[in-house]
Design an enzyme around this catalytic site. Structure first.
Site, PDB file in Angstrom:
ATOM      1  N   GLN A 148       0.821  -1.207   0.000  1.00  0.00           N
ATOM      2  CA  GLN A 148       0.000   0.000   0.000  1.00  0.00           C
ATOM      3  C   GLN A 148       0.856   1.259   0.000  1.00  0.00           C
ATOM      4  O   GLN A 148       2.031   1.246   0.375  1.00  0.00           O
ATOM      5  CB  GLN A 148      -0.934   0.014   1.229  1.00  0.00           C
ATOM      6  N   CYS A 149       0.241   2.358  -0.439  1.00  0.00           N
ATOM      7  CA  CYS A 149       0.871   3.675  -0.450  1.00  0.00           C
ATOM      8  C   CYS A 149       1.360   4.044   0.959  1.00  0.00           C
ATOM      9  O   CYS A 149       0.659   3.778   1.945  1.00  0.00           O
ATOM     10  CB  CYS A 149      -0.152   4.695  -0.936  1.00  0.00           C
TER      11      CYS A 149
END
Length: 378
Positions: A148-149
């Site tokens: 994920q970011c």
């Protein structure tokens, strides 16, 4: 009732747009200063704010309208259609036109290595020579599926540090926000985004390391922009964010609102219908507000009574409600960004959010701040 037609501006060729401009049929409805900063060749400037008082053109022609992203041109199309004009709304606007042009340039422009190889082929004699290494042999492939970011961007940055100038990195990411993030990141760092493909399941990007890294990547606060991080899920704080955003837009600023964690509730659409979720995601959803109308106050909420009192007073004082402020933000081309990492953590699906929302990560927000001198965290 909508009487006009809408087409995607990127479905038109440059020749189509050029012909429209030459025939006086291409209309830019952005404000004058936006038009002067850059516009499609041949387009005439008729700002939306003045369409009520002037549009002295021939009703026998069809006019093609565009703005920055498509919202103002939609309003203008409705207005002119109601006045008897035949119009087509060019959805996506000038931003999509620019993005398409940049993507085509990135795909067609030869790299320095390719140019050197071509020059070498021209000057070499007919004698057999050793061919330069192909780009494929100089491309490293990595897979960051499930990350994920801002994880993918951080890893891309580290990987490129290990490569030589001109080498390429092919990366596969499952975070949908990465598609927007990597474009912004490449622009900031001076590296080249050679290819970008997005499917329902993954994003694939090819980045070429710059021959020479920019000497100074520090943010230069010279642009007239405002960026806001909306972290809070409380009504009064969201009201403040959108009031400031609309005020900044009215002052001529480019504005983006990055909604993360609890702030995502402000972007929920009314009655999204049945959305497929896991058990934990459904449980999370039961504990979150169903939309901006149901967000609690940060103080004196009193089990929702305070919120009702606040709404009543706002109505008496002619203060716009939060949904109305959000509608105005969209009409004024304020960029609304939903943090995809936060959506995954909180079990919020795309179908639950308004159709005008963009899905991205922190890289996109950081890119926006580079063009802003006014940044807020609410």
């Amino acid at each position: 009732m909508v009487k006009f037609k809408t087409v995607q501006i990127t479905d038109l060729t440059d020749a189509d747009l050029e012909a429209m401009g030459q025939q006086g049929q291409l209309i830019d409805v952005r404000e004058t200063e936006e038009y002067e900063a850059g516009h499609i060749d041949g387009a005439q400037s008729y700002p939306l704010s003045s369409l009520n008082t002037k549009f002295p053109l021939d009703q026998s022609k069809t006019y093609y309208l565009y703005c920055q992203a498509g919202k103002r041109s939609q309003q203008a199309s409705q207005m002119l259609s109601d006045s008897g004009f035949t119009v087509v709304n060019l959805n996506g606007g000038y931003q999509a036109f620019q993005d398409k042009a940049e993507a085509e340039k990135a795909q067609t422009a030869p790299t320095k290595n390719e140019k050197e190889a071509t020059d070498s082929a021209i000057t070499e004699t007919a004698q057999e020579t050793t061919a330069p290494p192909s780009l494929k042999s100089r491309r490293k492939k990595v897979n960051y599926s499930g990350m994920q970011c801002p994880g993918p961007l951080m890893n891309v940055n580290q990987e490129l540090k290990q490569l030589k100038p001109g080498d390429q990195l092919e990366v596969v990411v499952t975070d949908p926000g990465f598609a927007s993030d990597i474009k912004s990141w490449a622009s900031q760092t001076g590296n080249t985004l050679v290819d970008l493909k997005q499917s329902e399941k993954e994003v694939t990007a090819v980045i070429e390391k710059a021959e020479q890294q920019p000497k100074d990547l520090s943010v230069q606060h010279t642009e007239k922009g405002t960026t806001i991080v909306l972290f809070s899920g409380e009504l009064d704080k969201a009201l403040a964010a959108f009031i400031i955003a609309n005020g900044a837009r009215a002052a001529g600023r480019e504005v983006s609102i990055f909604c993360t964690f609890w702030g995502l509730n402000a972007l929920k659409r009314p009655n999204p219908g049945k959305v497929k979720k896991t058990g934990i995601e459904r449980l999370f959803g039961m504990m979150l507000p169903s939309g901006p109308e149901n967000m609690p106050l940060s103080k004196m909420n009193m089990f929702g009574l305070g919120r009702l009192m606040m709404k009543m007073i706002m109505k008496q004082k002619n203060v716009d409600s939060l949904p109305t402020l959000i509608d105005k933000a969209i009409d004024n081309d304020i960029k609304l960004i939903a943090c995809t990492m936060s959506m995954d953590v909180m079990g919020i699906k795309k179908e639950e959010l308004r159709s005008e929302v963009e899905f991205a990560g922190v890289g996109t927000y950081i890119g926006d701040t580079e063009h802003a001198n006014h940044n807020l965290f609410i």
